[in-house]
Design a protein around this motif. Structure first.
Motif, short mmCIF file in Angstrom:
data_model
loop_
_atom_site.label_atom_id
_atom_site.label_comp_id
_atom_site.label_asym_id
_atom_site.label_seq_id
_atom_site.Cartn_x
_atom_site.Cartn_y
_atom_site.Cartn_z
N ASP A 121 -15.90 -6.34 4.06
CA ASP A 121 -16.21 -6.46 2.63
C ASP A 121 -16.12 -5.10 1.94
O ASP A 121 -15.49 -4.98 0.88
CB ASP A 121 -17.61 -7.06 2.46
N LYS A 122 -16.71 -4.10 2.54
CA LYS A 122 -16.68 -2.75 1.96
C LYS A 122 -15.25 -2.22 1.88
O LYS A 122 -14.85 -1.65 0.86
CB LYS A 122 -17.54 -1.79 2.78
N THR A 123 -14.50 -2.41 2.94
CA THR A 123 -13.11 -1.94 2.97
C THR A 123 -12.27 -2.66 1.93
O THR A 123 -11.52 -2.03 1.18
CB THR A 123 -12.50 -2.14 4.37
N LEU A 124 -12.41 -3.97 1.87
CA LEU A 124 -11.62 -4.77 0.92
C LEU A 124 -11.94 -4.40 -0.53
O LEU A 124 -11.04 -4.30 -1.37
CB LEU A 124 -11.85 -6.25 1.16
N LYS A 125 -13.20 -4.17 -0.81
CA LYS A 125 -13.59 -3.78 -2.18
C LYS A 125 -13.02 -2.42 -2.53
O LYS A 125 -12.61 -2.19 -3.68
CB LYS A 125 -15.10 -3.82 -2.35
N SER A 126 -12.96 -1.51 -1.57
CA SER A 126 -12.36 -0.20 -1.86
C SER A 126 -10.86 -0.35 -2.08
O SER A 126 -10.28 0.34 -2.91
CB SER A 126 -12.66 0.80 -0.74
N TYR A 127 -10.21 -1.27 -1.35
CA TYR A 127 -8.79 -1.55 -1.58
C TYR A 127 -8.58 -2.04 -3.01
O TYR A 127 -7.65 -1.60 -3.70
CB TYR A 127 -8.27 -2.61 -0.61
N LEU A 128 -9.43 -2.98 -3.45
CA LEU A 128 -9.31 -3.50 -4.81
C LEU A 128 -9.45 -2.40 -5.85
O LEU A 128 -8.69 -2.34 -6.81
CB LEU A 128 -10.37 -4.57 -5.06
N GLU A 129 -10.44 -1.55 -5.66
CA GLU A 129 -10.66 -0.44 -6.59
C GLU A 129 -9.45 0.48 -6.64
O GLU A 129 -9.03 0.91 -7.72
CB GLU A 129 -11.91 0.35 -6.21
N GLU A 130 -8.89 0.78 -5.49
CA GLU A 130 -7.73 1.67 -5.43
C GLU A 130 -6.51 1.04 -6.09
O GLU A 130 -5.78 1.71 -6.83
CB GLU A 130 -7.41 2.04 -3.98
N LEU A 131 -6.28 -0.24 -5.85
CA LEU A 131 -5.15 -0.92 -6.47
C LEU A 131 -5.30 -0.99 -7.99
O LEU A 131 -4.33 -0.83 -8.73
CB LEU A 131 -4.97 -2.32 -5.88
N GLU A 132 -6.51 -1.22 -8.44
CA GLU A 132 -6.76 -1.27 -9.89
C GLU A 132 -6.51 0.10 -10.51
O GLU A 132 -5.87 0.21 -11.56
CB GLU A 132 -8.20 -1.73 -10.17
N ALA A 133 -6.98 1.14 -9.87
CA ALA A 133 -6.76 2.50 -10.38
C ALA A 133 -5.27 2.84 -10.38
O ALA A 133 -4.76 3.44 -11.33
CB ALA A 133 -7.53 3.51 -9.54
N LEU A 134 -4.58 2.43 -9.34
CA LEU A 134 -3.15 2.69 -9.23
C LEU A 134 -2.38 1.95 -10.33
O LEU A 134 -1.48 2.51 -10.96
CB LEU A 134 -2.67 2.25 -7.86
N LYS A 135 -2.79 0.72 -10.58
CA LYS A 135 -2.15 -0.09 -11.62
C LYS A 135 -2.29 0.58 -12.99
O LYS A 135 -1.35 0.59 -13.78
CB LYS A 135 -2.75 -1.49 -11.64
N ASN A 136 -3.43 1.15 -13.24
CA ASN A 136 -3.69 1.80 -14.53
C ASN A 136 -3.05 3.16 -14.65
O ASN A 136 -2.98 3.74 -15.73
CB ASN A 136 -5.19 1.91 -14.77
N GLN A 137 -2.57 3.70 -13.55
CA GLN A 137 -1.98 5.03 -13.51
C GLN A 137 -0.57 5.05 -14.11
O GLN A 137 -0.14 6.06 -14.64
CB GLN A 137 -1.92 5.52 -12.07
N PHE A 138 0.13 3.92 -14.03
CA PHE A 138 1.52 3.88 -14.46
C PHE A 138 1.66 3.19 -15.81
O PHE A 138 1.16 2.08 -15.99
CB PHE A 138 2.38 3.17 -13.40
N PRO A 139 2.37 3.80 -16.74
CA PRO A 139 2.56 3.18 -18.07
C PRO A 139 3.59 2.06 -18.00
O PRO A 139 4.49 2.08 -17.18
CB PRO A 139 3.09 4.35 -18.91
N LYS A 140 3.42 1.10 -18.92
CA LYS A 140 4.42 0.04 -19.03
C LYS A 140 5.73 0.65 -19.51
O LYS A 140 5.72 1.53 -20.36
CB LYS A 140 3.98 -1.02 -20.03
N PRO A 141 6.84 0.20 -18.96
CA PRO A 141 8.14 0.76 -19.40
C PRO A 141 8.51 0.29 -20.79
O PRO A 141 8.02 -0.65 -21.31
CB PRO A 141 9.13 0.22 -18.37
#
Length: 86
Positions: free
Chosen positions: A66-86
């Motif tokens: 659970d802890k690992t999966l939640k950290s994965y979700l947080e990282e993917l969300e942060a990564l998604k927000n890092q890149f601007p829409k083309p």
């Protein structure tokens, strides 16, 4: 009980693979290239798939998973927000 353990492990492994795949796809994102839009679209698709796999795995996850999966979700969300829409 064995079914639950197998499903738990299978779901966790699928989520982990999806997470790592989304991370690999994100490494191809470079806003200065003409292919950025294609890679961005591919990354967003893979990111969404990974998040869905993680959400499914969270339903049966152990406390450690659970802890690992939640950290994965947080990282993917942060990564998604890092890149601007083309």
């Amino acid at each position: 009980m064995p079914y639950r353990n197998n499903k738990q492990q299978t779901d966790y492994q699928a989520a982990e693979q999806g997470y790592h795949h989304a991370i690999e796809v994100s490494k191809k994102l470079d806003t200065s290239t003409s292919e950025y839009g294609v890679y961005y679209s591919n990354f967003m698709t893979e990111n969404e798939k990974a998040c869905q796999q993680i959400a499914n795995a969270l339903e049966t996850a152990s406390e450690h998973q659970d802890k690992t999966l939640k950290s994965y979700l947080e990282e993917l969300e942060a990564l998604k927000n890092q890149f601007p829409k083309p």
